[in-house]
Design a protein around this motif. Structure first.
Motif, mmCIF file in Angstrom:
data_model
loop_
_atom_site.group_PDB
_atom_site.id
_atom_site.type_symbol
_atom_site.label_atom_id
_atom_site.label_comp_id
_atom_site.label_asym_id
_atom_site.label_seq_id
_atom_site.Cartn_x
_atom_site.Cartn_y
_atom_site.Cartn_z
ATOM 1 N N TYR A 128 9.939 -34.741 -39.343
ATOM 2 C CA TYR A 128 10.348 -35.037 -40.794
ATOM 3 C C TYR A 128 11.302 -36.132 -40.857
ATOM 4 O O TYR A 128 11.941 -36.189 -39.782
ATOM 5 N N PRO A 129 11.623 -36.586 -41.995
ATOM 6 C CA PRO A 129 12.880 -37.654 -42.086
ATOM 7 C C PRO A 129 14.088 -37.257 -41.739
ATOM 8 O O PRO A 129 14.848 -38.038 -41.175
ATOM 9 N N ASP A 130 14.348 -36.062 -41.898
ATOM 10 C CA ASP A 130 15.619 -35.611 -41.402
ATOM 11 C C ASP A 130 15.854 -34.050 -41.436
ATOM 12 O O ASP A 130 14.943 -33.134 -41.701
ATOM 13 N N GLY A 175 7.403 -19.748 -41.607
ATOM 14 C CA GLY A 175 7.228 -18.537 -40.909
ATOM 15 C C GLY A 175 8.018 -18.586 -39.719
ATOM 16 O O GLY A 175 8.752 -19.600 -38.962
ATOM 17 N N ARG A 176 8.154 -17.454 -38.869
ATOM 18 C CA ARG A 176 8.694 -17.301 -37.519
ATOM 19 C C ARG A 176 8.281 -18.158 -36.468
ATOM 20 O O ARG A 176 9.000 -18.497 -35.653
ATOM 21 N N SER A 177 7.119 -18.634 -36.555
ATOM 22 C CA SER A 177 6.626 -19.307 -35.325
ATOM 23 C C SER A 177 7.098 -20.894 -35.393
ATOM 24 O O SER A 177 6.883 -21.652 -34.573
ATOM 25 N N ALA A 178 7.827 -21.383 -36.587
ATOM 26 C CA ALA A 178 8.028 -22.591 -36.541
ATOM 27 C C ALA A 178 9.719 -22.797 -36.697
ATOM 28 O O ALA A 178 10.409 -22.119 -37.404
ATOM 29 N N ARG A 179 10.240 -23.429 -35.863
ATOM 30 C CA ARG A 179 11.443 -23.913 -36.009
ATOM 31 C C ARG A 179 12.049 -25.285 -35.864
ATOM 32 O O ARG A 179 11.447 -26.147 -35.153
ATOM 33 N N CYS A 180 13.111 -25.892 -36.685
ATOM 34 C CA CYS A 180 13.662 -27.228 -36.602
ATOM 35 C C CYS A 180 14.529 -27.001 -35.257
ATOM 36 O O CYS A 180 15.161 -26.531 -35.052
ATOM 37 N N LYS A 220 15.360 -32.562 -37.107
ATOM 38 C CA LYS A 220 13.986 -33.147 -37.746
ATOM 39 C C LYS A 220 12.884 -32.723 -37.309
ATOM 40 O O LYS A 220 11.861 -33.173 -37.829
ATOM 41 N N HIS A 221 12.668 -31.975 -36.019
ATOM 42 C CA HIS A 221 11.206 -31.834 -35.524
ATOM 43 C C HIS A 221 10.980 -30.446 -35.723
ATOM 44 O O HIS A 221 11.737 -29.537 -35.121
#
Length: 118
Positions: free
Chosen positions: A47-49, A61-66, A30-31
């Motif tokens: 985020y909540p889940d 986009g590519r720079s962000a991952r859960c 969730k992060h």
């Protein structure tokens, strides 16, 4: 990435993603952690889940991952945002106060600063 650009993308992801299923597979959490080109963490949204995080990740986009593990212990500043709709509270973490203030100074439509940078 400037939050003025990021927030409308996240808002669109939330609105579009509320009715859709997550499309990513594999480890998640969730992060939503954003990294720059050298791999340095520049922000994290909680985020909540996992499903909600995956919907936003698909648009970010590519720079962000859960990821399952939070990096907030590495961050020195945080703020609380509310996404309307759907009325979701999101905790945002930044490496320093200057970045937090810069990115939360002008929020896009549908995003409200609930608790300023601390």
């Amino acid at each position: 990435m400037n939050l003025n650009i990021l927030v409308p993308v996240l808002g669109a992801a939330i609105l579009a993603g509320c009715a859709s299923q997550p499309t990513a597979t594999g480890p998640g959490g969730k992060h939503l952690v954003y990294r720059d080109g050298s791999g340095t963490i520049v922000r994290q949204f909680d985020y909540p889940d996992d499903a909600f995080c995956r919907r936003v990740e698909a648009m970010a986009g590519r720079s962000a991952r859960c990821q399952a593990d939070s990096t907030s212990a590495q961050m020195k500043a945080h703020a609380t945002l509310r996404y309307n709709p759907p009325g979701v509270i999101v905790h945002a973490h930044y490496p320093d106060m200057a970045r937090c203030r810069s990115e939360t100074s002008q929020l896009g439509a549908g995003v409200e600063l609930v608790d300023a940078c601390k």
